[in-house]
Design an enzyme around this catalytic site. Structure first.
Site, mmCIF file in Angstrom:
data_model
loop_
_atom_site.group_PDB
_atom_site.id
_atom_site.type_symbol
_atom_site.label_atom_id
_atom_site.label_comp_id
_atom_site.label_asym_id
_atom_site.label_seq_id
_atom_site.Cartn_x
_atom_site.Cartn_y
_atom_site.Cartn_z
ATOM 1 N N LYS A 44 0.807 -1.218 0.000
ATOM 2 C CA LYS A 44 0.000 0.000 0.000
ATOM 3 C C LYS A 44 0.845 1.276 0.000
ATOM 4 C CE LYS A 44 -3.680 0.009 -0.407
ATOM 5 N NZ LYS A 44 -4.902 -0.296 -1.224
HETATM 6 N N1 PMP Z 1 -2.871 -7.371 1.467
HETATM 7 C C1 PMP Z 1 -2.891 -6.572 2.533
HETATM 8 C C2 PMP Z 1 -2.225 -7.040 3.786
HETATM 9 C C3 PMP Z 1 -3.546 -5.322 2.478
HETATM 10 O O1 PMP Z 1 -3.564 -4.539 3.562
HETATM 11 C C4 PMP Z 1 -4.179 -4.930 1.284
HETATM 12 C C5 PMP Z 1 -4.880 -3.613 1.150
HETATM 13 N N2 PMP Z 1 -5.699 -3.202 2.157
HETATM 14 C C6 PMP Z 1 -4.154 -5.815 0.198
HETATM 15 C C7 PMP Z 1 -3.472 -7.008 0.320
HETATM 16 C C8 PMP Z 1 -4.938 -5.543 -1.069
HETATM 17 O O2 PMP Z 1 -4.533 -4.507 -1.847
HETATM 18 P P1 PMP Z 1 -5.506 -3.655 -2.767
HETATM 19 O O3 PMP Z 1 -6.139 -2.617 -1.896
HETATM 20 O O4 PMP Z 1 -4.581 -3.087 -3.780
HETATM 21 O O5 PMP Z 1 -6.553 -4.537 -3.376
#
Ligand code: PMP
Length: 348
Positions: A44
């Protein structure tokens, strides 16, 4: 090796690690792009940097302003880190059932943290609505809105996808990702489909999330719940809308317990829970499409952010999960026959 003068310059350009154990067992190459290497410890950071850069470029953000965001934690950490280096303040709104590891990190970066009870999205006290209301309450507040702000997916379209393309010399057969806002799968899938339309995009979805059912039936429905954090969603958001998905698989938390222990023993790697889900789905894809395929997925964040849940036996037992580790041969046998858990776009 890089020499830079700001932590934000360290965001991205992450390494890829071959998951040797599962690659050997499946005859595929299963690669993990180590997003845990980002300075804030997660994928992120990329979205945080792009959202702030774009908002500065458009004039929506000015020095001295405060960024407000509702977050499961990792976006809050990324924004807190980037905010500092741009001379901004940060206010994170986080549900109080997310891991204390992430709460602590947001505070360590000097951001203000407001925790709220975890409630369904339709409740006005949901962290998303709370963040929006706070942001609207002052002119010097700016709402990052990671779900609808497509600078999030743009970070992956402009950077993550091209990095993977370069690291694999364009020889990627299958890309596997979880989705929280959909920024990762949205931006990467757009990039890969433009380069190579045959590249297969797989979504990994936990219990308690409605994306798998949405793809299958057009309705957001979910069953059960998951210990994974920051992933799964029950509504269509702009970043996810960009995703071009060929297959989706729903996998239960029990498999994450077994696979995380297996990868820890065999590959010396402590996976966070969303990363363990990525690995489970990559294994499923390898068994159904392989051998001989090159598969790329992510270690989305630092494994220690899952210490209080995925690696906490007391917590697992409380959730009704078994501490018995399923032997890998048995798990592979199940996944080989487990085609019914997989939804394919072509069969839709
Ligand atoms: N894995 C973790 C640990 C996350 O915190 C997040 C995002 N909140 C994601 C994956 C997914 O990413 P995205 O928001 O780009 O879908």
């Amino acid at each position: 090796m890089r020499q830079v003068d700001r932590p934000t310059a360290l965001i991205g350009h992450t390494d890829m690690l071959l998951l040797r154990s599962l690659s050997k067992l499946t005859g595929c190459e299963i690669w993990l792009k180590l997003e845990s290497q980002n300075p804030g410890g997660s994928i992120k950071d990329r979205a945080a940097l792009q959202m702030i850069e774009d908002a500065f470029a458009s004039g929506a953000l000015q020095p001295g302003m405060t960024i407000v965001e509702g977050t499961a934690g990792n976006t809050g950490i990324g924004l807190a880190l980037v905010a500092k280096s741009f001379g901004l303040n940060m206010l994170a709104v986080m549900p109080n059932d997310q891991s204390p590891e992430k709460q602590r990190m947001i505070s360590l970066y000097g951001a203000e943290l407001k925790t709220v009870n975890p409630v369904p999205f339709k409740d006005p006290n949901h962290f998303y609505h709370t963040a929006r209301r706070l942001a609207e309450s002052r002119d010097d507040y700016w709402w990052a809105n990671q779900f609808e702000n497509t600078s999030n997916a743009r970070a992956h379209y402009l950077h993550t996808g091209p990095e993977i393309w370069q690291q694999t010399n364009g020889a990627i057969d299958i890309f596997v990702s979880v989705a929280g806002t959909g920024g990762t799968i949205g931006g990467n899938s757009k990039f890969f489909k433009e380069q190579q339309p045959d590249c297969q995009i797989w979504l990994a979805d936990p219990d308690g999330s409605g994306i798998y059912s949405y793809l299958k039936t057009g309705q957001y429905q979910s069953q059960g719940s998951s210990m994974t954090e920051g992933i799964g969603i029950m509504r269509l958001v702009e970043n996810f809308r960009m995703a071009q998905i060929d297959a989706a698989v729903n996998l239960p938390d029990q498999d994450l317990v077994s696979l995380s222990r297996y990868v820890r023993e065999q590959d010396s790697l402590v996976l966070g829970s969303s990363s363990a889900l990525n690995v489970a789905a990559a294994l499923q894809a390898a068994l159904l499409h392989g051998p001989g395929k090159t598969i790329v997925t992510f270690a989305c964040d630092l494994g220690e952010r899952s210490a209080s849940k995925l690696y906490n036996d007391e917590y697992l037992v409380q959730r009704g999960l078994s501490l018995a580790i399923e032997p890998i041969d048995q798990l592979i046998g199940r996944y080989r026959e487990n085609g019914e858990r997989v939804w394919y776009a072509s069969s839709h």
